[in-house]
Design a protein around this motif. Structure first.
Motif, PDB file in Angstrom:
ATOM      1  N   THR A 154      26.491 -27.289  18.418  1.00  0.00           N
ATOM      2  CA  THR A 154      27.132 -26.044  18.595  1.00  0.00           C
ATOM      3  C   THR A 154      28.474 -26.174  19.493  1.00  0.00           C
ATOM      4  OG1 THR A 154      25.895 -25.617  20.686  1.00  0.00           O
ATOM      5  CG2 THR A 154      25.034 -24.768  18.764  1.00  0.00           C
ATOM      6  N   GLU A 178      28.897 -20.474  21.174  1.00  0.00           N
ATOM      7  CA  GLU A 178      27.351 -20.197  21.501  1.00  0.00           C
ATOM      8  C   GLU A 178      27.398 -19.520  22.740  1.00  0.00           C
ATOM      9  OE1 GLU A 178      23.836 -23.020  23.540  1.00  0.00           O
ATOM     10  OE2 GLU A 178      25.509 -24.151  22.974  1.00  0.00           O
ATOM     11  N   ASP A 220      26.859 -15.705  21.727  1.00  0.00           N
ATOM     12  CA  ASP A 220      25.625 -15.552  21.198  1.00  0.00           C
ATOM     13  C   ASP A 220      24.581 -15.505  22.451  1.00  0.00           C
ATOM     14  OD1 ASP A 220      26.416 -15.921  18.696  1.00  0.00           O
ATOM     15  OD2 ASP A 220      26.195 -18.123  18.720  1.00  0.00           O
TER      16      ASP A 220
END
Length: 271
Positions: free
Chosen positions: A31, A35, A38
């Motif tokens: 990732t 990230e 998120d």
């Protein structure tokens, strides 16, 4: 030849060795830095107020506004950063939703208990007064509000590494001490809910695309070969800073420093 040396040489150049190298040539699909968006998404609701501590060019705050129906506050002490952030926010059409302040977080004109989420990326390792910054974050957060921190902690640097890092103009070496960081969180009334170890993922992501660390290794090699000349031209202090900075990502790849995300909650106001 010493006993066992022939067997060691055969194993060294045998097929299993090359299979391991082949295995390590395969991406683990790491990732990237997005990230962090998120992670923050689970903590944001429509209508929330999100404060970006150390907002720089406001790119993160703009992206948070694009992803969520929020209002944003950007705080940064550097005039050039606030000027750039102002231009970026205007270009993004977000002037009605984003307010910018040139200030240290602990001095920012933001009402106590008025913020739902504090976003703090690549900041805590750079602040001179860590406890004051965290108290400032706690002050603006409403009770039950959250803080998302991305930072880097010491994970096995040698004394020589730490000495080199003291010459990095943008890093306060003491703030990489995990125990110091935990104590500062607690003193500010911020409760650590979760630690997410990023490790090498984001660095792998970047290296697989643009190879920034490969370039820095080349620069480091060239610096060492030209140290005397560069010192004469630019000065020892400037060169020491650059040398330390060229180690920053390399230490992360080697696991000597550890990038982490801390998710914290504000429960009470400090005494």
């Amino acid at each position: 030849m010493e006993p066992g040396q022939l067997e060691a040489l055969v194993a060294t150049y045998g097929p299993d060795t090359w299979r391991i190298y082949d295995h390590l040539d395969v991406s683990l699909d790491p990732t990237g830095p997005d990230e962090l968006f998120d992670i923050a998404a689970d903590l944001i609701r429509p209508g929330d107020v999100v404060l970006d501590a150390g907002c720089r060019d406001a790119s993160h705050l703009i992206e948070l506004c694009r992803r969520h129906e929020i209002n944003g506050i950007g705080v940064d002490p550097a005039p050039a950063h606030v000027e750039g952030a102002t231009v970026a926010v205007t270009a993004a059409g977000l002037t009605s939703r984003v307010t910018l302040h040139q200030a240290m977080l602990e001095e920012a004109p933001v009402a106590s208990g008025s913020v739902d989420l504090v976003w703090c990326r690549d900041v805590l390792e750079q602040v001179a007064d860590l406890p004051s910054v965290l108290r400032g974050a706690a002050r603006v957060l409403r009770p039950g509000g959250a803080m998302v921190v991305f930072t880097v902690v010491d994970n096995g640097l040698t004394d020589a590494d730490r000495e080199l890092l003291t010459h990095h103009r943008g890093v306060v070496t003491a703030n990489l001490d995990p125990a110091r960081l935990m104590a500062a969180y607690a003193a500010a009334g911020l409760l650590l809910e979760e630690t997410i170890e990023i490790g090498t993922r984001w660095r792998e992501y970047a290296e697989e695309r643009t190879r920034p660390v490969s370039r820095k290794l080349l620069q480091l090699a060239r610096l060492r070969r030209q140290r005397a000349q560069l010192t004469t031209t630019y000065g020892a202090d400037a060169l020491a800073h650059v040398e330390a900075n060229l180690h920053w990502e390399l230490w992360q790849f080697l696991g000597l420093t550890l990038p982490v995300v801390h998710v914290l909650w504000r429960e009470r106001y400090p005494d």
